[in-house]
Design a protein around this motif. Sequence first.
Motif, short mmCIF file in Angstrom:
data_model
loop_
_atom_site.label_atom_id
_atom_site.label_comp_id
_atom_site.label_asym_id
_atom_site.label_seq_id
_atom_site.Cartn_x
_atom_site.Cartn_y
_atom_site.Cartn_z
N MET A 182 -63.26 51.77 27.54
CA MET A 182 -64.18 51.41 28.61
C MET A 182 -64.62 52.62 29.41
N VAL A 183 -63.72 53.55 29.69
CA VAL A 183 -64.08 54.75 30.44
C VAL A 183 -65.10 55.57 29.65
N ILE A 184 -64.85 55.75 28.37
CA ILE A 184 -65.78 56.50 27.53
C ILE A 184 -67.12 55.77 27.43
N SER A 185 -67.06 54.45 27.33
CA SER A 185 -68.31 53.67 27.21
C SER A 185 -69.15 53.78 28.47
N VAL A 186 -68.51 53.66 29.65
CA VAL A 186 -69.27 53.78 30.91
C VAL A 186 -69.82 55.19 31.06
N ALA A 187 -69.03 56.20 30.65
CA ALA A 187 -69.53 57.58 30.72
C ALA A 187 -70.74 57.75 29.82
N LEU A 188 -70.73 57.12 28.65
CA LEU A 188 -71.88 57.20 27.76
C LEU A 188 -73.08 56.44 28.32
N VAL A 189 -72.82 55.35 29.05
CA VAL A 189 -73.91 54.63 29.73
C VAL A 189 -74.56 55.56 30.76
N GLY A 190 -73.72 56.27 31.51
CA GLY A 190 -74.25 57.23 32.46
C GLY A 190 -75.08 58.31 31.78
N PHE A 191 -74.61 58.76 30.62
CA PHE A 191 -75.35 59.77 29.87
C PHE A 191 -76.73 59.24 29.46
N TRP B 54 -69.63 57.29 39.42
CA TRP B 54 -68.61 56.79 40.34
C TRP B 54 -67.73 55.73 39.68
N ILE B 55 -68.33 54.91 38.86
CA ILE B 55 -67.54 53.88 38.16
C ILE B 55 -66.50 54.55 37.24
N VAL B 56 -66.91 55.62 36.54
CA VAL B 56 -65.98 56.35 35.67
C VAL B 56 -64.83 56.92 36.49
N VAL B 57 -65.18 57.54 37.62
CA VAL B 57 -64.14 58.14 38.48
C VAL B 57 -63.18 57.06 38.99
N ILE B 58 -63.73 55.95 39.44
CA ILE B 58 -62.88 54.86 39.96
C ILE B 58 -62.00 54.29 38.86
N MET B 59 -62.55 54.11 37.65
CA MET B 59 -61.75 53.56 36.55
C MET B 59 -60.60 54.50 36.17
N ILE B 60 -60.89 55.80 36.14
CA ILE B 60 -59.83 56.77 35.84
C ILE B 60 -58.75 56.74 36.91
#
Length: 557
Positions: A62-71, A96-102
Amino acid sequence: MGKQTKKKKSTGAAKEIFAKPPGRLGKWNVIAFAVLVVGELIYYYAATPAINIQSTSFWVWMVISVALVGFCTLDFTVESNDTRSVATKATKPAAWIVVIMIAVGLIMVAASSKLFCASKYASLINIEDGDFQTDIPESRQINDIALMDTSTARIIGERAVGSLSDVVSQYEVSGNYSTIDYNGAPMKVAALNYAGFIKYMNNRKNGIPGYVLVDPVKNEAHYIQTEKPIVYSPSAYFNKNLYRHVQMAYPTYIFEGFYLELNDDGNPYYICPVLESHAGLFGAKDVKGVVICDPCTGDTEYHEVSDVPHWVDRVYDGDLVCQKYDWYGELSGGYWNSVFGNKGCKRTTDDYGYKVMDGDVWVYTGVTSVNGDESNIGFALMNLRTGESKYYKVAGAEEYSAMSSAEGQVQHLGYKASFPSLINISGIPTYIMVLKDNGGLVKMYALVDVEKYNIVATDTTQKDALAAYNKLLAENGLKSTQSMTDDIPNRQITVADIKYINMDETTYVYITDENGNVYKQDFSENEELIFIQSGDKIKVFYQESDNGINDIISVER
């Protein structure tokens, strides 16, 4: 003046163009999102992760997926010399979502650790004090004990299919053997696997025709052809892959493994334990139930642990139950005690064996102190179906020390001992193991007293090894006359004939009774036999032998 004014206006227009705030998503963003969606679908189909917040791999995904969405929200039209920001209005929230999830994930990892949840880890298993004499049936003979390890099972399992050209050319025997109780008898079962992708493509319509069943008592293996072909297999591809099939049927379940077993009719099923966390979000995972999959039809059914059919043997994996015991042994006094004080801390030894009793498969393992010495303070038996666990306070040699003692008896032959099983010989905890040559073939058998592991008996047959062991117990005062009368075949006889025969520089005494029964003993083991004459009435304790000549353990005149 006019020229200067025109230049200022031109500069202001440029700033207005290049310094404008992030714009809307364009066609390249749509293309990027489309590629991402396709990639996510391909990844899910290929890896088939559990969609469960208790799975760390799901969080990483999920973290990688949200980061790719941001990309994908970046402005791909911005050139290298452009002063505009590549970030759009949607990029910052994704970041921010990636940071919060991590951050949340790391907090959950810490909250699930032994430091904060030691008591939850320690309470996963309930240990009862067992009684060795009561719980472990006495072995009056040892030719019905399963002593085969997995490496030996692989060797004879390969032989079972080696002569079947149509099978061995397309399939290979899985190296993952499951120890099961099959209609009251210990067995090892392994599936056949497709021998590669090409062989799968050639045989996908026919499926897998059967499995291999190994008898660890008789050292025999048989290829069993099923009525219906096995369609769903760990070695299959695409939708017929067992892992993918079961995980997609239960997308939120976290599976611990997939184990082949047989029901009472010999039909194959895969047992798939399901895990859940008991400490925080990720910690202290334990089995909450199993999914039973029919590999011939693909039908699946979920059962809670308390509702598992009796023919199922492996709800819990051996590694898991030993890990749970280690958590109990090390963390019952708290986390900091496990790190510094170690008061009362204990753990299982490095390996474990299987023992089939009362229709269930149990894991046997020694228990030692955390100091890591070469002795056990006891041992544990854990039921792989029910999770029932018992501890036996029997101090003695740990398994590898006993194996070394057995190997020392035959060091001139270079045989290696397998991991031992634990049996009860006249109330005495005893290790029993096989000794194998470099080719993995069983050559001898060994019995070692757990508490006094200098008492070691070896021989080429199980009966002779047991006879030699009983003699050693009697010689060391560990077997009383009463226990011998109760445990060992004995008979009051009248000596009809007695002979002394030399073989291989050893003198053997042969005694024949009035009924023609013959008994023998090495004269050096009991020189008092010289006083026995024809016509004497004696009581002989003996071990029955396959050749009809009974081995004398002791004689009472």
